[in-house]
Scaffold this motif. Structure first.
Motif, mmCIF file in Angstrom:
data_model
loop_
_atom_site.group_PDB
_atom_site.id
_atom_site.type_symbol
_atom_site.label_atom_id
_atom_site.label_comp_id
_atom_site.label_asym_id
_atom_site.label_seq_id
_atom_site.Cartn_x
_atom_site.Cartn_y
_atom_site.Cartn_z
ATOM 1 N N TYR A 95 54.617 16.838 -46.009
ATOM 2 C CA TYR A 95 55.305 15.884 -45.041
ATOM 3 C C TYR A 95 56.304 16.493 -44.228
ATOM 4 O O TYR A 95 57.213 17.372 -44.824
ATOM 5 N N VAL A 96 56.288 16.383 -42.913
ATOM 6 C CA VAL A 96 57.163 17.088 -42.059
ATOM 7 C C VAL A 96 57.707 16.087 -41.089
ATOM 8 O O VAL A 96 57.037 15.340 -40.254
ATOM 9 N N PHE A 97 58.975 15.960 -41.293
ATOM 10 C CA PHE A 97 59.805 15.029 -40.191
ATOM 11 C C PHE A 97 59.708 15.611 -38.649
ATOM 12 O O PHE A 97 59.825 16.593 -38.419
ATOM 13 N N GLY A 98 59.609 14.571 -37.726
ATOM 14 C CA GLY A 98 59.846 15.145 -35.995
ATOM 15 C C GLY A 98 58.829 15.785 -35.352
ATOM 16 O O GLY A 98 59.155 15.820 -34.433
ATOM 17 N N TYR A 99 57.625 16.113 -36.230
ATOM 18 C CA TYR A 99 56.690 16.936 -35.681
ATOM 19 C C TYR A 99 55.291 15.855 -35.711
ATOM 20 O O TYR A 99 55.140 15.365 -36.782
ATOM 21 N N SER A 100 54.644 16.213 -34.726
ATOM 22 C CA SER A 100 53.180 15.234 -34.597
ATOM 23 C C SER A 100 52.101 15.920 -35.408
ATOM 24 O O SER A 100 52.300 17.151 -35.620
ATOM 25 N N SER A 101 51.196 15.269 -35.690
ATOM 26 C CA SER A 101 50.036 16.181 -36.353
ATOM 27 C C SER A 101 49.346 17.154 -35.477
ATOM 28 O O SER A 101 48.717 18.068 -35.858
ATOM 29 N N ASP A 102 49.410 16.792 -34.257
ATOM 30 C CA ASP A 102 48.837 17.744 -33.188
ATOM 31 C C ASP A 102 49.366 18.992 -33.285
ATOM 32 O O ASP A 102 49.264 19.971 -32.767
ATOM 33 N N GLU A 103 50.618 18.951 -33.368
ATOM 34 C CA GLU A 103 51.496 20.251 -33.407
ATOM 35 C C GLU A 103 51.482 21.155 -34.660
ATOM 36 O O GLU A 103 51.795 22.132 -34.852
ATOM 37 N N LEU A 104 51.139 19.982 -35.591
ATOM 38 C CA LEU A 104 50.994 21.037 -37.154
ATOM 39 C C LEU A 104 49.754 21.225 -37.834
ATOM 40 O O LEU A 104 49.688 22.041 -38.534
ATOM 41 N N THR A 105 48.715 20.545 -37.293
ATOM 42 C CA THR A 105 47.496 20.632 -38.078
ATOM 43 C C THR A 105 46.833 22.081 -38.014
ATOM 44 O O THR A 105 46.668 22.623 -38.842
ATOM 45 N N GLU A 106 47.014 22.755 -36.937
ATOM 46 C CA GLU A 106 46.619 23.894 -36.681
ATOM 47 C C GLU A 106 47.531 25.056 -37.236
ATOM 48 O O GLU A 106 46.949 25.917 -38.344
ATOM 49 N N PRO A 107 48.562 25.083 -36.983
ATOM 50 C CA PRO A 107 49.372 26.128 -37.610
ATOM 51 C C PRO A 107 49.611 25.937 -39.106
ATOM 52 O O PRO A 107 49.425 27.081 -39.886
ATOM 53 N N LEU A 108 49.432 24.639 -39.734
ATOM 54 C CA LEU A 108 49.752 24.755 -41.105
ATOM 55 C C LEU A 108 48.476 24.527 -41.994
ATOM 56 O O LEU A 108 48.273 24.564 -43.293
ATOM 57 N N GLY A 109 47.331 24.758 -41.406
ATOM 58 C CA GLY A 109 46.000 24.540 -41.717
ATOM 59 C C GLY A 109 45.638 23.346 -42.333
ATOM 60 O O GLY A 109 45.318 23.260 -43.739
ATOM 61 N N LEU A 110 45.929 22.356 -41.792
ATOM 62 C CA LEU A 110 45.824 20.906 -42.242
ATOM 63 C C LEU A 110 44.534 20.592 -42.139
ATOM 64 O O LEU A 110 43.908 20.585 -41.340
ATOM 65 N N GLY A 111 44.062 19.547 -43.302
ATOM 66 C CA GLY A 111 42.844 18.988 -43.175
ATOM 67 C C GLY A 111 43.170 17.397 -42.752
ATOM 68 O O GLY A 111 43.656 17.196 -41.402
ATOM 69 N N PRO A 112 42.859 16.442 -43.602
ATOM 70 C CA PRO A 112 43.242 15.160 -42.951
ATOM 71 C C PRO A 112 44.770 14.770 -43.024
ATOM 72 O O PRO A 112 45.569 15.713 -43.324
#
Length: 258
Positions: A97-114
């Motif tokens: 869970y990250v406040f203030g950032y969109s999934s577009d900003e986080l998916t690749e850097p954090l290696g997120l799936g869904p």
């Protein structure tokens, strides 16, 4: 010349940080979460990353509050890149869970799936841009499932490891009004964090917050029967986090004994 009454207090944390509090329920470090020696202290395969990093918008205090500028909030730090290092130590298929950032900003850097977008309905209208007819009354929280870390092996799940049943994406928890904000300028109410923690962990799990502020994530984790690992770069807020988490630990022990 330094007067006898002047306190020689270092405001910059030492390399590797300094542990201010450690118990069977909580570890709180005064340190810079961008420091590799601090990151190396995070237990491998922890269970939940839940954090509110600086947004890079140069937060300014208002209404006469004497809050200092938030460290790292000048837009110069790549916070998704920093959180990537923390997410690498997260257990496979666990939650973020990250406040203030969109999934577009986080998916690749954090290696997120869904991923999913959660809306925190603050039940109040903020100041925002007073020239606009609409005032901000919500905040975005990105939820994500950590993808497979090849170092650990295994297959990624779709985020189903939760303690609660599936629920809606809008969470309604009142925020403090401006006059009640006295500890930290962006302090989140612990009941909000408790809902996130309860939805994504089991009792005894380890919750990590590398941008801990005044420690609300730790308070929520302890009161929900989880453990916490907190890092905060500002000495004043780190010490405040210690006080609040210790109070939560005392309350948790009382509840367990009753």
């Amino acid at each position: 010349m330094t007067s006898p009454d002047t306190l020689d207090i270092t405001l910059t944390p030492p390399p590797g940080g300094q542990i201010l509090h450690q118990s069977d329920r909580a570890t709180i470090i005064w340190g810079d979460c961008r420091d590799p020696d601090v990151i190396a202290q995070v237990p491998l395969d922890y269970d939940l990353l839940c954090t509110d990093p600086p947004y890079g918008v140069g937060w300014q205090s208002s209404r006469g509050k004497n809050f200092a500028k938030i460290e790292g909030d000048d837009g110069a730090t790549d916070w998704p890149g920093v959180l990537r290092l923390w997410a690498r130590r997260l257990r496979n298929s666990r939650h973020v869970y990250v406040f203030g950032y969109s999934s577009d900003e986080l998916t690749e850097p954090l290696g997120l799936g869904p991923t999913a977008e959660i809306i925190w309905d603050k039940r109040a209208i903020g100041m925002g841009n007073l020239s606009m007819p609409w005032g901000p009354g919500h905040e975005v929280i990105t939820f994500g499932v950590s993808n497979v870390n090849p170092k650990h092996g295994g297959k990624a799940r779709q985020g189903g490891l939760t303690a609660r049943m599936r629920q809606g994406s809008v969470i309604r928890v009142p925020r403090k009004n401006a006059t009640a904000v006295t500890r930290h300028p962006t302090e989140k109410p612990w009941p909000l964090l408790a809902q996130l923690i309860e939805s994504s962990t089991m009792r005894g799990d380890l919750v990590v917050d590398p941008c801990a502020g005044s420690g609300s994530t730790g308070v929520a984790a302890v009161l929900e029967g989880r453990r916490c690992f907190l890092v905060e770069v500002d000495r004043q807020y780190a010490e405040l986090a210690v006080q609040r988490v210790q109070a939560a630990e005392r309350l948790a022990r009382q509840m367990e004994a009753s």
